[in-house]
Motif scaffolding. Structure first.
Motif, PDB file in Angstrom:
ATOM      1  N   GLN A   1       0.878  -1.148  -0.261  1.00 32.90           N
ATOM      2  CA  GLN A   1      -0.181  -0.465  -0.536  1.00 32.90           C
ATOM      3  C   GLN A   1       0.604   1.113  -0.053  1.00 32.90           C
ATOM      4  OE1 GLN A   1      -3.381   0.472  -0.859  1.00 32.90           O
ATOM      5  NE2 GLN A   1      -2.964  -2.062  -1.270  1.00 32.90           N
ATOM      6  N   SER A   2       2.500   1.144   0.697  1.00 30.13           N
ATOM      7  CA  SER A   2       3.118   2.317   1.032  1.00 30.13           C
ATOM      8  C   SER A   2       3.236   2.369  -0.624  1.00 30.13           C
ATOM      9  CB  SER A   2       4.183   1.801   1.609  1.00 30.13           C
ATOM     10  OG  SER A   2       4.966   3.275   1.955  1.00 30.13           O
ATOM     11  N   ALA A   3       3.401   1.442  -1.226  1.00 32.51           N
ATOM     12  CA  ALA A   3       4.466   1.688  -2.587  1.00 32.51           C
ATOM     13  C   ALA A   3       3.299   2.391  -3.525  1.00 32.51           C
ATOM     14  CB  ALA A   3       4.387   0.659  -2.857  1.00 32.51           C
ATOM     15  N   ILE A   4       1.940   1.279  -3.502  1.00 28.11           N
ATOM     16  CA  ILE A   4       1.093   2.270  -4.769  1.00 28.11           C
ATOM     17  C   ILE A   4       0.054   3.772  -4.090  1.00 28.11           C
ATOM     18  CG2 ILE A   4      -1.514   2.861  -4.866  1.00 28.11           C
ATOM     19  CD1 ILE A   4      -1.223  -0.617  -3.836  1.00 28.11           C
ATOM     20  N   LYS A   5       0.763   4.441  -2.876  1.00 32.11           N
ATOM     21  CA  LYS A   5       0.646   5.207  -2.814  1.00 32.11           C
ATOM     22  C   LYS A   5       1.959   6.841  -3.294  1.00 32.11           C
ATOM     23  CE  LYS A   5      -2.100   4.760   1.555  1.00 32.11           C
ATOM     24  NZ  LYS A   5      -2.188   4.738   3.395  1.00 32.11           N
ATOM     25  N   LYS A   6       2.954   6.141  -2.941  1.00 34.84           N
ATOM     26  CA  LYS A   6       3.877   6.849  -3.812  1.00 34.84           C
ATOM     27  C   LYS A   6       4.443   6.768  -4.897  1.00 34.84           C
ATOM     28  CE  LYS A   6       6.332   5.632   0.781  1.00 34.84           C
ATOM     29  NZ  LYS A   6       7.715   5.297   1.742  1.00 34.84           N
ATOM     30  N   ASP A   7       3.498   5.856  -5.516  1.00 38.93           N
ATOM     31  CA  ASP A   7       2.859   6.112  -7.530  1.00 38.93           C
ATOM     32  C   ASP A   7       4.494   4.983  -7.574  1.00 38.93           C
ATOM     33  OD1 ASP A   7       1.589   5.931  -9.441  1.00 38.93           O
ATOM     34  OD2 ASP A   7       3.142   7.805  -9.992  1.00 38.93           O
ATOM     35  N   ILE A   8       5.174   3.950  -6.813  1.00 36.86           N
ATOM     36  CA  ILE A   8       5.989   3.171  -6.974  1.00 36.86           C
ATOM     37  C   ILE A   8       5.511   2.506  -8.091  1.00 36.86           C
ATOM     38  CG2 ILE A   8       7.857   1.863  -6.162  1.00 36.86           C
ATOM     39  CD1 ILE A   8       8.451   3.203  -3.475  1.00 36.86           C
ATOM     40  N   LYS A   9       5.805   1.498  -8.983  1.00 37.74           N
ATOM     41  CA  LYS A   9       5.438   0.938  -9.677  1.00 37.74           C
ATOM     42  C   LYS A   9       6.395  -0.351  -9.749  1.00 37.74           C
ATOM     43  CE  LYS A   9       3.321   4.185 -12.532  1.00 37.74           C
ATOM     44  NZ  LYS A   9       1.825   4.675 -11.690  1.00 37.74           N
ATOM     45  N   ALA A  10       7.364  -0.647  -9.243  1.00 36.28           N
ATOM     46  CA  ALA A  10       7.180  -1.801  -8.896  1.00 36.28           C
ATOM     47  C   ALA A  10       8.837  -2.447  -7.585  1.00 36.28           C
ATOM     48  CB  ALA A  10       7.964  -2.529 -10.408  1.00 36.28           C
ATOM     49  N   ILE A  11       8.095  -3.382  -7.285  1.00 38.87           N
ATOM     50  CA  ILE A  11       8.767  -3.825  -5.801  1.00 38.87           C
ATOM     51  C   ILE A  11       9.215  -5.241  -5.877  1.00 38.87           C
ATOM     52  CG2 ILE A  11       7.191  -1.723  -4.377  1.00 38.87           C
ATOM     53  CD1 ILE A  11       6.141  -3.811  -3.217  1.00 38.87           C
ATOM     54  N   LEU A  12      10.520  -5.414  -5.089  1.00 36.96           N
ATOM     55  CA  LEU A  12      11.063  -6.785  -4.031  1.00 36.96           C
ATOM     56  C   LEU A  12      10.602  -6.754  -3.253  1.00 36.96           C
ATOM     57  CD1 LEU A  12      12.669  -8.588  -6.112  1.00 36.96           C
ATOM     58  CD2 LEU A  12      14.435  -8.371  -4.397  1.00 36.96           C
ATOM     59  N   TYR A  13      10.895  -7.009  -2.980  1.00 37.83           N
ATOM     60  CA  TYR A  13      10.653  -7.953  -1.746  1.00 37.83           C
ATOM     61  C   TYR A  13      11.981  -9.058  -0.899  1.00 37.83           C
ATOM     62  CZ  TYR A  13       5.894  -6.549  -0.412  1.00 37.83           C
ATOM     63  OH  TYR A  13       4.864  -5.796  -0.788  1.00 37.83           O
ATOM     64  N   SER A  14      12.900  -8.610  -0.391  1.00 34.11           N
ATOM     65  CA  SER A  14      14.433  -8.768   0.182  1.00 34.11           C
ATOM     66  C   SER A  14      14.516  -9.451   1.102  1.00 34.11           C
ATOM     67  CB  SER A  14      15.177  -8.280  -1.149  1.00 34.11           C
ATOM     68  OG  SER A  14      14.995  -6.522  -0.163  1.00 34.11           O
TER      69      SER A  14
END
Length: 79
Positions: free
Chosen positions: A43-56
């Motif tokens: 949800q934080s990534a969506i709010k920040k308009d981050i298009k791709a994330i990777l859980y590391s």
């Protein structure tokens, strides 16, 4: 400067900043070293308009006891 290097540098400099999407490929959740849940990080990534994330997450010998549940949680995001 080497001519081929100049061509590469010129090409990189001509890329519009708008054509490069924001991403974060190093995220930890509370499954390992982070403080927030998978859903909260998503949800934080969506709010920040981050298009791709990777859980590391950190995989260790004991990871086999939780990784299956973690991966199911990630796969179920947005469903």
């Amino acid at each position: 400067m080497n001519k081929s290097l100049k061509v590469i540098i010129d090409k990189i400099n001509s890329i519009s900043k708008d054509s490069i999407f924001s991403s974060d490929f190093h995220i930890h959740t509370n499954w390992t070293d982070g403080l927030n849940t998978v859903q909260e990080m998503h949800q934080s990534a969506i709010k920040k308009d981050i298009k791709a994330i990777l859980y590391s997450e950190h995989v260790r010998a004991k990871s086999k006891t939780w990784f299956s549940d973690f991966s199911k949680e990630v796969r179920n995001l947005g469903q």
